[in-house]
Design a protein around this motif. Structure first.
Motif, PDB file in Angstrom:
ATOM      1  N   GLU A   2       0.838  -1.186   0.000  1.00  0.00           N
ATOM      2  CA  GLU A   2       0.000   0.000   0.000  1.00  0.00           C
ATOM      3  C   GLU A   2       0.878   1.243   0.000  1.00  0.00           C
ATOM      4  OE1 GLU A   2      -4.175  -1.232   1.982  1.00  0.00           O
ATOM      5  OE2 GLU A   2      -2.580  -0.722   3.408  1.00  0.00           O
ATOM      6  N   PHE A   3       0.363   2.275  -0.653  1.00  0.00           N
ATOM      7  CA  PHE A   3       1.097   3.530  -0.801  1.00  0.00           C
ATOM      8  C   PHE A   3       0.164   4.693  -0.532  1.00  0.00           C
ATOM      9  CE2 PHE A   3       2.929   0.419  -3.653  1.00  0.00           C
ATOM     10  CZ  PHE A   3       4.297   0.568  -3.481  1.00  0.00           C
ATOM     11  N   LEU A   4       0.644   5.681   0.214  1.00  0.00           N
ATOM     12  CA  LEU A   4      -0.064   6.939   0.362  1.00  0.00           C
ATOM     13  C   LEU A   4       0.537   7.879  -0.668  1.00  0.00           C
ATOM     14  CD1 LEU A   4      -2.204   8.456   1.979  1.00  0.00           C
ATOM     15  CD2 LEU A   4      -0.358   9.274   3.457  1.00  0.00           C
ATOM     16  N   VAL A   5      -0.303   8.409  -1.543  1.00  0.00           N
ATOM     17  CA  VAL A   5       0.161   9.262  -2.629  1.00  0.00           C
ATOM     18  C   VAL A   5      -0.459  10.643  -2.466  1.00  0.00           C
ATOM     19  CG1 VAL A   5       0.300   9.552  -5.137  1.00  0.00           C
ATOM     20  CG2 VAL A   5       0.347   7.249  -4.144  1.00  0.00           C
ATOM     21  N   ALA A   6       0.400  11.665  -2.404  1.00  0.00           N
ATOM     22  CA  ALA A   6      -0.058  13.049  -2.305  1.00  0.00           C
ATOM     23  C   ALA A   6       0.126  13.708  -3.657  1.00  0.00           C
ATOM     24  CB  ALA A   6       0.738  13.791  -1.236  1.00  0.00           C
ATOM     25  N   GLY A  38      -9.000  -2.563  -8.057  1.00  0.00           N
ATOM     26  CA  GLY A  38      -8.458  -2.760  -6.717  1.00  0.00           C
ATOM     27  C   GLY A  38      -7.194  -1.982  -6.414  1.00  0.00           C
ATOM     28  N   ASN A  39      -6.820  -1.055  -7.289  1.00  0.00           N
ATOM     29  CA  ASN A  39      -5.590  -0.287  -7.076  1.00  0.00           C
ATOM     30  C   ASN A  39      -5.805   1.000  -6.293  1.00  0.00           C
ATOM     31  OD1 ASN A  39      -5.050  -1.511 -10.183  1.00  0.00           O
ATOM     32  ND2 ASN A  39      -3.500  -1.870  -8.623  1.00  0.00           N
ATOM     33  N   LEU A  40      -6.990   1.576  -6.369  1.00  0.00           N
ATOM     34  CA  LEU A  40      -7.297   2.799  -5.639  1.00  0.00           C
ATOM     35  C   LEU A  40      -8.306   2.462  -4.551  1.00  0.00           C
ATOM     36  CD1 LEU A  40      -7.080   5.841  -5.202  1.00  0.00           C
ATOM     37  CD2 LEU A  40      -8.786   6.152  -7.010  1.00  0.00           C
ATOM     38  N   VAL A  41      -7.905   2.713  -3.298  1.00  0.00           N
ATOM     39  CA  VAL A  41      -8.720   2.331  -2.158  1.00  0.00           C
ATOM     40  C   VAL A  41      -9.526   3.507  -1.618  1.00  0.00           C
ATOM     41  CG1 VAL A  41      -8.666   1.321   0.167  1.00  0.00           C
ATOM     42  CG2 VAL A  41      -7.014   0.565  -1.564  1.00  0.00           C
ATOM     43  N   ARG A  42      -8.880   4.646  -1.427  1.00  0.00           N
ATOM     44  CA  ARG A  42      -9.523   5.836  -0.864  1.00  0.00           C
ATOM     45  C   ARG A  42      -8.885   7.086  -1.453  1.00  0.00           C
ATOM     46  NH1 ARG A  42     -11.988   5.552   4.286  1.00  0.00           N
ATOM     47  NH2 ARG A  42     -12.696   7.609   3.645  1.00  0.00           N
ATOM     48  N   VAL A  43      -9.642   8.193  -1.411  1.00  0.00           N
ATOM     49  CA  VAL A  43      -9.128   9.495  -1.854  1.00  0.00           C
ATOM     50  C   VAL A  43      -9.652  10.549  -0.880  1.00  0.00           C
ATOM     51  CG1 VAL A  43      -9.066  11.208  -3.703  1.00  0.00           C
ATOM     52  CG2 VAL A  43      -9.123   8.796  -4.273  1.00  0.00           C
ATOM     53  N   ARG A  45      -9.320  14.974   0.194  1.00  0.00           N
ATOM     54  CA  ARG A  45      -8.848  16.326  -0.137  1.00  0.00           C
ATOM     55  C   ARG A  45      -8.296  16.905   1.155  1.00  0.00           C
ATOM     56  NH1 ARG A  45     -10.008  19.578  -4.268  1.00  0.00           N
ATOM     57  NH2 ARG A  45     -11.814  18.323  -4.786  1.00  0.00           N
ATOM     58  N   LEU A  46      -7.104  17.446   1.088  1.00  0.00           N
ATOM     59  CA  LEU A  46      -6.453  18.067   2.233  1.00  0.00           C
ATOM     60  C   LEU A  46      -6.270  19.540   1.919  1.00  0.00           C
ATOM     61  CD1 LEU A  46      -4.865  17.797   4.927  1.00  0.00           C
ATOM     62  CD2 LEU A  46      -2.847  17.331   3.540  1.00  0.00           C
ATOM     63  N   THR A  47      -6.886  20.386   2.723  1.00  0.00           N
ATOM     64  CA  THR A  47      -6.748  21.822   2.516  1.00  0.00           C
ATOM     65  C   THR A  47      -5.838  22.378   3.596  1.00  0.00           C
ATOM     66  OG1 THR A  47      -8.951  21.915   1.563  1.00  0.00           O
ATOM     67  CG2 THR A  47      -7.978  24.002   2.241  1.00  0.00           C
ATOM     68  N   ALA A  48      -4.738  22.934   3.157  1.00  0.00           N
ATOM     69  CA  ALA A  48      -3.746  23.483   4.076  1.00  0.00           C
ATOM     70  C   ALA A  48      -4.182  24.852   4.569  1.00  0.00           C
ATOM     71  CB  ALA A  48      -2.392  23.582   3.370  1.00  0.00           C
ATOM     72  N   PRO A  49      -3.611  25.362   5.672  1.00  0.00           N
ATOM     73  CA  PRO A  49      -3.980  26.691   6.182  1.00  0.00           C
ATOM     74  C   PRO A  49      -3.876  27.845   5.175  1.00  0.00           C
ATOM     75  CG  PRO A  49      -2.735  25.561   7.837  1.00  0.00           C
ATOM     76  CD  PRO A  49      -2.772  24.663   6.639  1.00  0.00           C
ATOM     77  N   GLY A  50      -3.338  27.953   4.170  1.00  0.00           N
ATOM     78  CA  GLY A  50      -3.354  29.057   3.202  1.00  0.00           C
ATOM     79  C   GLY A  50      -4.354  28.823   2.094  1.00  0.00           C
ATOM     80  N   GLY A  51      -5.173  27.774   2.239  1.00  0.00           N
ATOM     81  CA  GLY A  51      -6.167  27.489   1.227  1.00  0.00           C
ATOM     82  C   GLY A  51      -5.672  26.581   0.126  1.00  0.00           C
ATOM     83  N   LEU A  56      -4.952  13.340  -1.402  1.00  0.00           N
ATOM     84  CA  LEU A  56      -4.261  12.168  -0.869  1.00  0.00           C
ATOM     85  C   LEU A  56      -5.000  10.933  -1.344  1.00  0.00           C
ATOM     86  CD1 LEU A  56      -3.696  13.226   2.848  1.00  0.00           C
ATOM     87  CD2 LEU A  56      -2.057  13.323   0.970  1.00  0.00           C
ATOM     88  N   GLY A  57      -4.252   9.954  -1.821  1.00  0.00           N
ATOM     89  CA  GLY A  57      -4.867   8.718  -2.272  1.00  0.00           C
ATOM     90  C   GLY A  57      -4.186   7.524  -1.647  1.00  0.00           C
TER      91      GLY A  57
END
Length: 108
Positions: A2-6, A38-43, A45-51, A56-57
């Motif tokens: 498994e990989f976390l991809v940003a 079966g390659n993509l499990v979850r997605v 959206r990450l919003t950083a403090p500057g918008g 992230l997948g």
């Protein structure tokens, strides 16, 4: 594995809005195929403090080389800044099956 991809996606300046929309639709379709395979499990959206927004997948692949091929085939890939983080099991993972937990239940 498994990989976390940003992902940070930035269309080149001057790209027609119609092309952005087409690629977004193609990206959604490609994600659907990756889910079915079966390659993509979850997605997320990450919003950083500057918008600023990132995606992230959680991906599954046999090896990093396979993951790289999957990502490179995405319609928006050439507009992406991608960071890949391989994930390894943790002994305190609450999602691990009981068969993989130590018999005494104590984790180091």
């Amino acid at each position: 594995m498994e990989f976390l991809v940003a992902f940070e996606v930035n269309a080149p300046e001057g790209t027609p809005e119609s092309e952005v929309v087409e690629r977004e639709q193609a990206e959604a379709a490609a994600a659907g195929v990756l889910v079915e395979e079966g390659n993509l499990v979850r997605v997320w959206r990450l919003t950083a403090p500057g918008g600023q927004s990132r995606v992230l997948g959680l991906y599954r692949a046999d090896a990093r080389a396979q993951l790289d091929r999957l990502l490179e085939a995405l319609p928006m890939y050439e507009w992406m800044n991608v960071t890949v983080m391989p994930l390894e099991p943790h002994p305190n993972d609450p999602g691990a099956s009981p068969a993989t937990a130590p018999a005494d239940g104590i984790q180091p």
